[in-house]
Motif scaffolding. Structure first.
Motif, short mmCIF file in Angstrom:
data_model
loop_
_atom_site.label_atom_id
_atom_site.label_comp_id
_atom_site.label_asym_id
_atom_site.label_seq_id
_atom_site.Cartn_x
_atom_site.Cartn_y
_atom_site.Cartn_z
N TYR A 153 50.04 20.80 -5.46
CA TYR A 153 48.88 21.57 -4.96
C TYR A 153 47.83 20.66 -4.37
N ARG B 161 49.10 19.42 -1.00
CA ARG B 161 49.28 20.49 0.00
C ARG B 161 47.93 20.99 0.53
N ARG B 162 46.92 20.95 -0.31
CA ARG B 162 45.61 21.45 0.14
C ARG B 162 44.93 20.52 1.14
N GLN C 167 42.15 27.51 -9.85
CA GLN C 167 43.00 27.99 -8.76
C GLN C 167 44.25 28.66 -9.32
N ASN D 266 34.52 20.15 0.55
CA ASN D 266 35.96 20.32 0.37
C ASN D 266 36.48 19.76 -0.94
N GLU E 24 39.37 22.90 -9.94
CA GLU E 24 40.80 22.69 -9.71
C GLU E 24 41.63 23.57 -10.64
N GLN F 179 36.79 19.16 -5.16
CA GLN F 179 36.91 20.06 -6.30
C GLN F 179 36.61 19.29 -7.58
N TYR G 231 38.99 14.87 -3.71
CA TYR G 231 40.15 15.38 -2.98
C TYR G 231 41.11 14.21 -2.76
N ASP H 29 44.23 21.85 4.86
CA ASP H 29 43.01 22.60 5.17
C ASP H 29 41.84 21.67 5.44
#
Length: 799
Positions: A516, A519-520, A413, A403, A410, A405, A443, A523
Motif C-alpha cells: 500500500y 502503490r500510493r 485506511q 500527501n 496510515e 501520513q 511518505y 497519486d
C-alpha cells in the motif's frame, strides 16, 4: 488649450444633438461596439456626471431636459441621491424605465419596470432620508451609456466675512469677497458630496441661478475649487438666464452682454440656460413637446441677445442645446478613445487563436509512432520514475504536509488497518512512541522504514503462549525424557511451530501495508507533475504541448548542457538504513528539460498503462520478497545443540532424584564387563514425571521462542530492505522502460488512443478555424462600425 477652446475647434457640426433619429447609423455602430467589447471582456469606462447645486436652482429640470422625456423628477425636496443610468439598447424603440431593487425599504426588494410617466410618483414613494441612492435605468436606442448622479441639494452659507481694508462694506470689492468666502455645507452633506466627487472619472456639473455678476459672482465657485481645485473636470450651468435678461438690470448693449458671457475668471466650460418650469413640464406629454418647449425658451434668449447685437461666438454657451452638445461630444470622445483598445484586444484574441490553430496542426503532423515512443520514454524516465525514486529515497517535492501520513492516518485506511495475531485479536503497543516518527507525516521510503520499525516493536510484544501437557507429550513422542537431548528436541520443535504460527499473520500484514505504501506513490507523483507543470506555466507564461518538439537544436543544446552539469557523486549522507540513494545530488535529479510534461487529462489511458506497469512491478517484487521471507519458516527439523551445555537443564536433571544424565556411561561399562545391572534404592535412573517434563519444556521453549523471534524479525527486515526497497531504486526504471520498449507501434498507438486524439485534434482544428474566421470577420465589421461611430453624420446626409 482648455476644454472650452476644444469645444470651439471641434469639427462636429453645431448644434449637435445625438438624441434623435438622424444619427441612427452612429447609434447602431455604437451598439455593435459595446456588444463586441462586452463579449471580449474589454473594459470601457462609462462617463459619469454629478449635478451639484442648491435647492431651486434647476438641477432636476436640467437632468430631465437633457434626458429628453417629461418625467417630472425633482418635485419637492430630494432626501436621497438619485442615480439615473442611460443605456443604449437597439431593441428599445421607446424608453424602458426600470427601478432597481431597494433593500433599504420594505416591498422594494425586486426590480420594477414602470411607465416613464410614473417616474416622479415612484421616486416620491422611495424618497426617505438615507444615503443609499435610488437607482433608475432608462434603456433607449438613441442613448450613449452614461450615469447621471443627483445628490440632495446643498445648503451653502458663508462662514466668515472678508473685509478689504480701505474699502467700505458696501463697496463692490467687499461684496464680491463675501460671496467667494469660505463656504460651509455641513458635515453630513459634505461627506456625501466628497464621496460622490472624489472619483476622477466623474465630471462635476455645478448648477446655480444666473445673477448680474455672472461667473465672477458664482456662489458655487469656492465649493468647486474645494472639490476640483484645477477645475479640469467641472462644468458651470447658470439657469434662469431669461429672468436675468428681462430683469431689473438688463444689458443695455452688446458690449455688456459679451462681457457677461465671456467672463474668463472660471476657466471651465460655462453655459447659460433657461429651462421649463415645473408647471410648463407638467403640460408636456411627449418627448417632442418637451423638446419644442426647450427650443422655444432658448430661442427667446438668443433673440434678446441678437437684439443687443452680441458676438455670435458666444452662441455655443447659450441654451440647453449648447449644454447637451458639450455633454454629448464629451461622452462621444470618451468612447472614441476606447475604440483602439477594443480593436487591440480583438487582434490579441485573433492572434492567440491563430497560434493555437498552428500548434494543433503541428501536433497533427507529428502524431506518429516515432513521436509517441519518444514521448512515452521521456515521460517514464524523466517524469514518472524519477519522481518515484525521489519519493523512495528522500525529497520534499511531494509536499509531506499534504500527501504524508501519520501512523494513525496510515492505519485508518481500508487497505491497512491494525495489527492482529493468529487468533484475530488486535495487538496493541504499550507505547507508540517506540515507533520512530509515529506522529509525523511521511511518505515513500521513510514511511516504509517506519513500518519496519513498527513491525519490530510488534514482534517484541508477542510471547509464547502457554503450552498444554498434550502438546508437550506429543512433541516428546515415544522417547522418554531421561536426558537433555530429548527435552531439547521437544522444546526446539514446539518453539519452531509456535513462532511460525505467530509470525505468519504479521508477515502477511507487513507486506500488505508495504505494498500500500509504495502503490500510493503514484497519486503523489501525479500531484508533483501537476505542480511542475504549473511552475512551468508561471515561468514561460504559456502551456506546453504534449507533442512539443524536443528535437530542435535549442532544446538539444539545453539538454546536453543540463546533463553535463548534473552531478553523479554519492555521499554517505544519501545512505538510509544501509541503502544508497540512486538520485545522486539534487542537480542530477532534475530532468534534462522541463517542457516534456504529458497532460494527464488528454491521455489518461497512457498514464493508466504506466501506472499498471508500476503496480505489477510492486506486486511482483512484493511476492518475491515475501517468498524469501517465508524461507525462514520452511526448514527441516531444527535442534539447538547449545542446549546440551545449558546449565539450567543440566542442573535440573542432575539434582532430580529420579534421573541422571550421567548414567549412560556407567551402563556402557557394565555392558562391556558383561555384568548384570541391578537396581538399588539409591540409584538415580528414574524417568521424569509429566509435570516436571512440562515445566522444563515450557521454560526452554519460551527462551527458544524469543531467540527465534528476534532472529527471524531481523532477517525479515533485512530481506525487505534488500529485496523490496532496493529494487524500487535500482530495477524499477529498467523494468518499466523495457516494457515500453517492447510495445509495438500498433500497441503504442492504442495506448495513446491515437485515433481518438486525432479526431479530437481535428475537431479542435475545425473549431479554432471557425473562431479565427469569426475574429477576422468581427475585426472587419468592427473597423466599419468604428468608422461610422468616428464620423457621426446624419443618415440623410450620408445617403
Amino acid at each position: 488649450m482648455d476644454r472650452q477652446s476644444v469645444v470651439k475647434s471641434t469639427a462636429i457640426p453645431f448644434p449637435l444633438n445625438f438624441d434623435n433619429e438622424k444619427y441612427d447609423d452612429m447609434y447602431k455602430a455604437y451598439n455593435k461596439i459595446m456588444v463586441l467589447a462586452r463579449d471580449l471582456n474589454a473594459f470601457i469606462e462609462t462617463p459619469e456626471f454629478v449635478f451639484i447645486g442648491k435647492d431651486g436652482n434647476g438641477k432636476s429640470a436640467l437632468i430631465e431636459s437633457f434626458i429628453g422625456f417629461p418625467m417630472m423628477i425633482g418635485e419637492g425636496s430630494s432626501l436621497r441621491p438619485l442615480h439615473i443610468t442611460l443605456m443604449n439598447n437597439a431593441r428599445c424603440e421607446e424608453p424602458i424605465v426600470t427601478f432597481k431593487r431597494d433593500r433599504s425599504l420594505d416591498s422594494y426588494e425586486v426590480d420594477r419596470q414602470i411607465d416613464i410617466s410614473m417616474v416622479s410618483s415612484e421616486i416620491g414613494k422611495r424618497n426617505q432620508k438615507t444615503s443609499i441612492p435610488i437607482e433608475i435605468t432608462i434603456e433607449y436606442r438613441y442613448y450613449l451609456n452614461m450615469l447621471l448622479i443627483e445628490p440632495p441639494s446643498v445648503s451653502i452659507q458663508p462662514t466668515n466675512a472678508i473685509t478689504i481694508q480701505g474699502q467700505s462694506m458696501t463697496s463692490p470689492a467687499n461684496q464680491l469677497a463675501n460671496k467667494i468666502a469660505k463656504l460651509s455645507i455641513g458635515n453630513e452633506m459634505g461627506e456625501m458630496i466628497t464621496q460622490y466627487t472624489k472619483s476622477n472619472n466623474r465630471t462635476l456639473v455645478f448648477v446655480e441661478t444666473s445673477t448680474i455678476g455672472g461667473a465672477n459672482g458664482s456662489e458655487m465657485l469656492e465649493l468647486a475649487k474645494k472639490l476640483d481645485y484645477k477645475l479640469d473636470r467641472s462644468i458651470f450651468v447658470f439657469n434662469k438666464f431669461h429672468s436675468l435678461l428681462t430683469g431689473d438690470q438688463p444689458f443695455t448693449n452688446g458690449r455688456d452682454a459679451n462681457r457677461f458671457l465671456g467672463s474668463p475668471s472660471i476657466g471651465a466650460p460655462t453655459f447659460f440656460t433657461t429651462l421649463p418650469t415645473t408647471a410648463q413640464r407638467s403640460q408636456c406629454s411627449s418627448k417632442d413637446q418637451l423638446s419644442q418647449l426647450c427650443d422655444q425658451l432658448q430661442q427667446k434668449d438668443l433673440t434678446i441677445l441678437e437684439q443687443l447685437q452680441f458676438d455670435k461666438k458666444y452662441e455655443r454657451n447659450v441654451g440647453l442645446s449648447a449644454f447637451r452638445h458639450w455633454i454629448s461630444e464629451f461622452t462621444w470622445r470618451k468612447y472614441l478613445d476606447s475604440v483602439p483598445e477594443v480593436l487591440k484586444r480583438l487582434n490579441s484574441f485573433r492572434t492567440t487563436s491563430e497560434d493555437q490553430l498552428y500548434q494543433i496542426r503541428q501536433q497533427l503532423e507529428r502524431t506518429n509512432a516515432v513521436t509517441l515512443r519518444q514521448i512515452a520514454n521521456s515521460y517514464v524516465s524523466i517524469e514518472f520514475i524519477q519522481c518515484i525514486e525521489k519519493l523512495v529515497t528522500r525529497t520534499l517535492e511531494g509536499n509531506p504536509s499534504l500527501n504524508g501520513q501519520t501512523l494513525e492516518e496510515e492505519k485508518s485506511q481500508d487497505e491497512t488497518g491494525d495489527w492482529y495475531d493468529h487468533n484475530g485479536k488486535p495487538i496493541v503497543l504499550n507505547d507508540e512512541k517506540l515507533v520512530t516518527f509515529y506522529d509525523n507525516k511521511l511518505y515513500g521510503g521513510q514511511q516504509f522504514e517506519r513500518l519496519l520499525t513498527e513491525f519490530k516493536c510488534i514482534t517484541e510484544v508477542i510471547q509464547l503462549e502457554e503450552l498444554s501437557i498434550s502438546e508437550v507429550a506429543c512433541s516428546i513422542g515415544s522417547n522418554r525424557p531421561s536426558n537433555a537431548s530429548v527435552i531439547a528436541w521437544a522444546a526446539s520443535d514446539l518453539a519452531q511451530k509456535k513462532i511460525k504460527e505467530a509470525l505468519l499473520p504479521l508477515v502477511d500484514q507487513l507486506f500488505k501495508r508495504a505494498t500500500y505504501i509504495l502503490r500510493r506513490l503514484v497519486d503523489i507523483v501525479d500531484r508533483m507533475i501537476e505542480n511542475k507543470k504549473k511552475s512551468s506555466f508561471r515561468r514561460h507564461g504559456n502551456s506546453t504541448s504534449l507533442f512539443q518538439d524536443n528535437t530542435s537544436p535549442s532544446s538539444q543544446s539545453q539538454s546536453q548542457s543540463s546533463s553535463i552539469s548534473q552531478s553523479t557523486s554519492l555521499s554517505s549522507e544519501n545512505m538510509v538504513y544501509g541503502i544508497q540513494s540512486m538520485n545522486g545530488s539534487d542537480s542530477a535529479s532534475r530532468p534534462s528539460h522541463e517542457n516534456t510534461i504529458v497532460n494527464v487529462e488528454d491521455h489518461p489511458y497512457f498514464i493508466y498503462s504506466v501506472k499498471e506497469m508500476y503496480f505489477k512491478y510492486v506486486d511482483q517484487i512484493a511476492a518475491d520478497c515475501k517468498n524469501k521471507c517465508m524461507d525462514e519458516f520452511y526448514t527441516t527439523r531444527l535442534i539447538y545443540w547449545d542446549l546440551q551445555s545449558n546449565k539450567d537443564l543440566k542442573k535440573f536433571c542432575t539434582d532430580s532424584p529420579c534421573a541422571s544424565l550421567n548414567n549412560s556411561s556407567n551402563n556402557n561399562n557394565n555392558n562391556n564387563n558383561n555384568k548384570p545391572t541391578t537396581t538399588t534404592p539409591g540409584n538415580n535412573n528414574h524417568i521424569l514425571n509429566s509435570k516436571e517434563t512440562h515445566a522444563m519444556v515450557t521454560e526452554l521453549a519460551s527462551k527458544l521462542f524469543q531467540d527465534i523471534r528476534n532472529r527471524m524479525s531481523k532477517n525479515i527486515m533485512l530481506k525487505c530492505y534488500n529485496y523490496f526497497l532496493i529494487p524500487m531504486q535500482m530495477d524499477l526504471k529498467l523494468n518499466i522502460q523495457d516494457n515500453i520498449t517492447k510495445l509495438s507501434d500498433a500497441m503504442l498507438e492504442e495506448i495513446f488512443e491515437i485515433q481518438t486524439t486525432k479526431e479530437r485534434l481535428r475537431e479542435d482544428e475545425q473549431h479554432l478555424s471557425q473562431i479565427c474566421n469569426q475574429f477576422i470577420q468581427q475585426e472587419e465589421n468592427y473597423k466599419k462600425y468604428s468608422q461610422s461611430f468616428s464620423h457621426p453624420f446624419p443618415s440623410a446626409v450620408r445617403n
